[in-house]
Every structure is written in structure tokens, then in C-alpha cells.
Scaffold this active site. Sequence first.
Site, short mmCIF file in Angstrom:
data_model
loop_
_atom_site.label_atom_id
_atom_site.label_comp_id
_atom_site.label_asym_id
_atom_site.label_seq_id
_atom_site.Cartn_x
_atom_site.Cartn_y
_atom_site.Cartn_z
CG ASP A 14 9.05 -74.38 61.23
OD1 ASP A 14 9.98 -73.57 61.04
OD2 ASP A 14 8.99 -75.10 62.24
CE LYS A 65 17.20 -76.75 65.48
NZ LYS A 65 16.06 -76.11 64.78
CB VAL A 66 25.00 -71.31 63.37
CG1 VAL A 66 26.38 -71.14 62.74
CG2 VAL A 66 24.05 -70.20 62.91
CG ASP A 68 30.05 -73.71 58.46
OD1 ASP A 68 31.28 -73.92 58.35
OD2 ASP A 68 29.27 -73.77 57.50
N GLY A 190 4.86 -74.83 66.85
CA GLY A 190 4.71 -74.60 65.42
C GLY A 190 3.39 -75.12 64.90
NE ARG A 191 4.92 -80.37 63.41
CZ ARG A 191 5.50 -81.55 63.64
NH1 ARG A 191 5.19 -82.57 62.87
NH2 ARG A 191 6.38 -81.70 64.61
P1 BMP Z 1 6.43 -78.16 65.93
O1 BMP Z 1 5.76 -77.49 67.13
O2 BMP Z 1 5.67 -78.03 64.67
O3 BMP Z 1 6.88 -79.56 66.25
O4 BMP Z 1 7.78 -77.30 65.64
C1 BMP Z 1 8.84 -77.30 66.53
C2 BMP Z 1 9.83 -76.25 66.09
O5 BMP Z 1 10.94 -76.27 66.99
C3 BMP Z 1 10.42 -76.44 64.71
O6 BMP Z 1 10.66 -75.16 64.17
C4 BMP Z 1 11.74 -77.17 64.95
O7 BMP Z 1 12.71 -76.84 63.98
C5 BMP Z 1 12.15 -76.57 66.29
N1 BMP Z 1 12.97 -77.46 67.12
C6 BMP Z 1 12.52 -78.70 67.54
O8 BMP Z 1 11.41 -79.12 67.22
N2 BMP Z 1 13.32 -79.45 68.34
C7 BMP Z 1 14.57 -79.06 68.74
O9 BMP Z 1 15.22 -79.76 69.47
C8 BMP Z 1 15.03 -77.80 68.31
C9 BMP Z 1 14.23 -77.01 67.50
O10 BMP Z 1 14.65 -75.84 67.12
#
Ligand code: BMP
Length: 214
Positions: A14, A65-66, A68, A190-191
Amino acid sequence: MALKRENGIILALDVDTREKALEITREAAEFVDAIKVGYPLVLNTDLSIIGELKKFQKPIIADFKVADIPIVGQRICEAAKGAGADFVIVHGFVGEDVVKACSNASKIFVVAEMSHPGALDFMAKDAESIVEIARKHAFGIVAPATRPERIRELRAASGADLKIISPGVKAQGASVGDAIRAGADFEIIGRGIYGAREPKKAAEEFSKSARSAY
Ligand code: BMP
């Protein structure tokens, strides 16, 4: 490209620029099993970033995350697949017709229950029913690492065939390995990786912890 568990983790990419996306992936690729690309990166660059990332030889999961109507959902999945995505993430709460239409276009993961606290407002109570739909049409589901007890329940509902990918690790509070111990196949980070001072070292450490959990 097939999704194989070697490291137990999926990189959620991200970031906002093409340069950063390529730099982080170059560093982390050898320690992750797939790359998840979502709106932050695609909207800040363009869809061709998916094709560009394929050079790292990892499956690409398009996290759109469709949610629609079926025909539009299907066209979104076709576009993602056309750009090189191996899987597309689709919401399950929109109903079976959408999930089925999307599965005609691409291999899909269905979001069963999200990781943030607000998921308890509406989604969680229907997650088991969403899993039933996923069993018919999907390759796997998304379930919350922040609630390992729910992963256990959703694994029981999904049976052994569906793959469970699980976000919520590190920045959202779950520890690496908890979701896998509760029944997930892969943890999404992610982070914890792209925000680390040394992304390569972080990815290597997380994959070691994830591997020791299965
Ligand atoms: P992070 O590790 O930085 O928190 O990122 C988590 C990732 O997982 C992000 O891309 C977020 O959109 C995705 N995500 C989430 O955090 N929780 C969900 O329930 C579904 C996800 O797709």
C-alpha cells in the site's frame, strides 16, 4: 501463477509511488509468497503497476474488494486479470450472484470478515454465511488476524479446501504466527514491512516467525 506456501506471508503493497513499490518489492520478494496490490497503489500510479510487479515472479492479488452488481464486478475482475493479476479480492456481503460472476472472470478470494473493529457492526454476524458462498465459488477467504478465535470458527466453516489469508498483523495489533496457528494459510503484512526501517530484514524475520507457526 500458483500460490504456494513457502514463507507464510503476503506483502500488502500500500505505497503511493511506482518507485517505492518496486523498491520495497525488490527487498522483500524473496521472503513473501504473494504481493497484494490495492487502491492506494493503483490509484496513485495506474493498473500497469500489476504487470510491472510480475517480474518478481510472485502471484499478484488485486485487492479491489469488489462490491458492485454482478456484471460490473465481473468486468472489474476481467480488467484486473487482464492487467496480470492472479487473484482478485471480492466482497461476500454483496451476495452470491456477484461472487459467482466475479469467479467467472478470475480466481477470487472472498472477504468473510474484516480485521478492523467496525467489522463487528455488521459483517461478523454474516461471515459464516459468506463462507458458504465462498466454498462454491472461491479459491479462498479473507479472515481477521486480529480475532484468531474467528479464524478458528471460519476455518471450521470453510473446511480444508479454501485458503485463508489473514490481515491485521503488526500495525493492527496481531502478532506474526497467531493467525496461522488459528488455521490461516497466509498472513498479510503491509506497514510492518513497507514501513520498517529495513523492509528486507523485517520481511525475513516475519517469514521466519510465520514458518515456525505451521
Ligand atoms: P497493514 O498490515 O498495513 O495493516 O495492511 C493490511 C492490509 O490488509 C491492507 O492492504 C488492508 O487493505 C488489507 N485488509 C485489512 O487490513 N483488513 C481486512 O479485513 C481486509 C483487508 O484486505
